[in-house]
Design a protein around this motif. Structure first.
Motif, short mmCIF file in Angstrom:
data_model
loop_
_atom_site.label_atom_id
_atom_site.label_comp_id
_atom_site.label_asym_id
_atom_site.label_seq_id
_atom_site.Cartn_x
_atom_site.Cartn_y
_atom_site.Cartn_z
N ALA A 1 0.81 -1.22 0.00
CA ALA A 1 0.00 0.00 0.00
C ALA A 1 0.84 1.27 0.00
O ALA A 1 0.28 2.37 -0.01
N LEU A 2 2.16 1.13 0.01
CA LEU A 2 3.02 2.32 0.06
C LEU A 2 3.06 3.01 -1.30
O LEU A 2 2.90 2.37 -2.34
N PRO A 3 3.27 4.34 -1.31
CA PRO A 3 3.43 5.04 -2.59
C PRO A 3 4.62 4.48 -3.36
O PRO A 3 5.62 4.04 -2.77
N GLU A 4 4.52 4.50 -4.68
CA GLU A 4 5.62 4.03 -5.51
C GLU A 4 6.85 4.92 -5.32
O GLU A 4 6.70 6.13 -5.09
N LEU B 1 10.17 8.48 1.18
CA LEU B 1 8.92 7.78 1.44
C LEU B 1 7.98 8.64 2.29
O LEU B 1 8.33 9.06 3.38
N ARG B 2 6.78 8.89 1.76
CA ARG B 2 5.76 9.66 2.47
C ARG B 2 4.53 8.77 2.65
O ARG B 2 3.64 8.74 1.80
N PRO B 3 4.50 8.04 3.75
CA PRO B 3 3.41 7.07 3.94
C PRO B 3 2.08 7.78 4.18
O PRO B 3 2.01 8.89 4.70
N THR B 4 1.00 7.09 3.78
CA THR B 4 -0.35 7.61 3.99
C THR B 4 -1.13 6.78 5.00
O THR B 4 -2.31 7.04 5.24
N SER C 1 10.68 -3.93 -0.05
CA SER C 1 10.43 -3.53 1.34
C SER C 1 11.48 -2.55 1.85
O SER C 1 11.35 -2.03 2.95
N ILE C 2 12.53 -2.29 1.06
CA ILE C 2 13.56 -1.34 1.45
C ILE C 2 13.30 -0.01 0.74
O ILE C 2 13.19 0.04 -0.48
N ARG C 3 13.21 1.06 1.49
CA ARG C 3 12.90 2.38 0.94
C ARG C 3 13.83 3.43 1.55
O ARG C 3 14.48 3.20 2.59
N ASP D 1 -0.55 3.89 8.67
CA ASP D 1 0.37 3.46 9.71
C ASP D 1 1.48 2.60 9.13
O ASP D 1 1.25 1.80 8.21
N LEU D 2 2.68 2.77 9.68
CA LEU D 2 3.84 2.09 9.11
C LEU D 2 4.76 1.61 10.22
O LEU D 2 5.01 2.34 11.19
N SER D 3 5.26 0.40 10.07
CA SER D 3 6.27 -0.14 10.98
C SER D 3 7.52 -0.45 10.17
O SER D 3 7.43 -0.97 9.05
N PHE D 4 8.66 -0.14 10.74
CA PHE D 4 9.91 -0.32 9.99
C PHE D 4 11.06 -0.34 10.99
O PHE D 4 10.88 -0.05 12.17
#
Length: 577
Positions: free
Chosen positions: A317-320, A345-348, A338-340, A350-353
């Protein structure tokens, strides 16, 4: 052939970013400013010299292809400046970049009247305003000279900041910096002096009726009605520009309002740390906002990959990735989706990393005692350590990434040295000299150095494990240790003075470190250090080696695995292991 050319063009287009376009436009404009300033400097000779200079200046810059490039660059640079005002989310005055932005945005408003009065006046009415006319208007007819002086200084400072950010990481910058600084001071100084001297000359000549007849004609200055029209155009364009700035600020406010209404998202760092930020922030910007340490050598410009993160869970679901992000990830050989890059990266949602490169927050412990006297002779143990294969490492990586890895290597080495009572002394490329015995007796110093070598090996093992996802082969190293009488003191000149040690013992340690390459071992310890440390005679294999600069061969102890030294110095550790 066509396919190859198409691939190269595609790679080039992916590598181009907004910052690079702004840089190219800025360099073109700065070249114009330098040319204009040098022309002003001719006023120190005479106004006639300024007129001769401006003839060649205009001959080049009004040449149609050059003029198209120049005005395109000016409009693009101005537009990107307004876009930067809208885009920038963090205004921290600890850096000079916000100052550069403010100075750059003020230039169009200040220069508008001059551009309209000279260039548009020539285009619409055929005015021929050159230096005599402009200097007359500035010094005699009005008091606009202070406005023009401020404009010149702002334009110059803005350009110099941009050039500094562009060149500061270039290999030649250190050598070129004194000359660039001299030019940065001399050029505007001579330019302002030239304008002042030219203005004084025009003030004197303006009292001459014949001079006024030849230089203040209608063809040169225009009529009152034409001047009023140019003023109205200037006012309209200035208002329009200020309106664009206001629109950018309103857009920022609208964006913030939409982000708040759109809800907040949670960023989890994988170590228990979670922050809540508005949608639209990059991961790196979120880290900066909440003071979360995050590696980023290039400052978030997508010129390195040290801010890389690995997404935990679903990443579909992450932006390209943007073109620039995809280009950087391709350069470092990362194909894992999975590596950005955290800066892009500007997530829209919730994100875990977790961060692939943890921020380097270790500060060297400088509590090692300072010697009682400067320039004294004493017994010290020198430990030289060098990173193997750094040249091959640099060939496969971006320059920023190579610097990051080398700094992590030197940090691991320094930590081991400090933990065992030594003092990091000199850093030479990817190598380091450490000193032991500044506050200890010879036997303790030798034992500290041996334990530090074992600590270096352990820390490098940890570093290799941390960077295993990014290294094609583990980092290797070589260590040379030797002790003896040396001279310690401050060495250098004026502001470039460092405390260090000089003597044969230091040189021998460096030779031993280099010899680990040919003997295929991790460390070489001199017999002097082995004996003084109190190690058993059969603890390490002995070998006779020839040291460059010495007539007689030297007995050394070869250490295949530096980790073994800790158990030799402290047998209790062998039992614990």
């Amino acid at each position: 052939m066509a396919a190859t050319a198409s691939t190269r063009f595609s790679d080039l287009s992916r590598a181009i970013s907004v910052r690079q376009v702004r840089l190219v436009c800025g360099v073109i404009l700065f070249a114009y400013v330098v040319s204009h300033f040098l022309n002003h400097a001719l006023g120190n000779i005479s106004v006639d010299a300024m007129e001769i200079g401006v003839y060649y200046h205009m001959l080049f810059w009004q040449f149609l292809p050059v003029a198209i490039v120049f005005y395109t660059a000016a409009l693009t640079h101005m537009g990107l400046g307004i876009y930067a005002l809208y885009q920038r989310r963090q205004f921290r005055w600890r850096t000079v970049e916000p100052l550069q932005l403010v100075l750059g945005l003020s230039i169009p408003a200040l220069v508008m009247a001059h551009v309209i009065g000279v260039r548009l006046g020539q285009t619409l009415y055929g005015h021929q305003k050159l230096y005599p006319q402009e200097l007359y208007l500035f010094f005699v007819a009005s008091n606009r000279i202070w406005t023009m002086t401020i404009l010149l200084l702002i334009a110059w400072v803005h350009g110099c900041i941009g050039i500094y950010f562009w060149l500061r990481l270039k290999p030649f910058f250190t050598r070129a910096a004194p000359y660039l600084l001299a030019a940065a001071v001399l050029i505007p100084t001579l330019s302002l002096l030239g304008v002042y001297q030219g203005g004084r000359s025009v003030e004197v000549e303006a009292d001459d009726g014949e001079w006024r007849t030849h230089n203040l004609t209608r063809r040169q200055l225009g009529t009152t009605a034409e001047a009023a029209m140019l003023d109205r155009i200037t006012g309209g364009l200035t208002a329009g520009y200020l309106g664009l700035l206001a629109l950018a600020l309103l857009a920022r406010g609208a964006r913030a309002l939409c982000e708040r209404r759109g809800g907040m998202i949670a960023l989890s760092y994988g170590n228990g740390k979670t922050v809540r930020v508005p949608k639209g922030l990059s991961v790196l910007e979120a880290s900066l906002r909440h003071n979360v340490p995050h590696a980023s050598v290039c400052g978030g410009r997508a010129r390195c990959s040290t801010c890389r993160i690995r997404i935990i869970g679903d990443h579909g679901a992450l932006p390209e990735p943007s073109q620039r992000e995809a280009f950087v990830l391709t350069r470092v050989g990362t194909s894992d989706p999975s590596i950005r890059l955290a800066c892009q990266l500007r997530p829209t949602s919730d994100l875990s990393f977790f961060q692939l490169f943890t921020a380097h927050t270790l500060s060297a412990n400088t509590q090692a005692s300072t010697p009682a006297r400067i320039g004294q002779e004493r017994y010290l143990v020198s430990l030289f350590v060098d990173m193997r294969g750094s040249t091959q490492l640099a060939e496969k990586r971006l320059p920023f990434d190579t610097v990051f890895i080398v700094n992590r290597f030197l940090g691991a080495v320094s930590q081991a040295v400090i933990e065992n009572g030594g003092q990091p002394n000199q850093f030479v490329g990817d190598g380091m000299l450490a000193l032991f015995g500044l506050s200890a007796d010879p036997q303790t110093a030798c034992r500290q150095a041996l334990k530090a070598a074992a600590g270096i090996a352990r820390h490098i093992d940890e570093l290799n494990e941390l960077l295993s996802h990014d290294l094609r082969q583990p980092i290797r190293f070589g260590i040379g240790i030797h002790g003896g009488e040396v001279i310690i003191g401050d060495i250098g000149y004026r502001d470039h003075i460092v405390f260090t040690a000089l003597g044969d013992a230091v040189n021998v340690a460096a030779r031993l470190q280099d010899m680990t390459k040919t003997l295929a071992c991790e460390a070489i310890v001199s017999e002097e250090v082995r004996r003084t440390a109190g190690l058993a005679d059969d603890a390490l294999p002995q070998q006779e080696v020839a040291i460059r600069g010495r007539d007689e061969p030297m007995a050394v102890r070869v250490v295949a695995d530096a980790r073994e030294l800790s158990a030799l110095v402290d047998p209790g550790e062998r039992v614990a292991a």
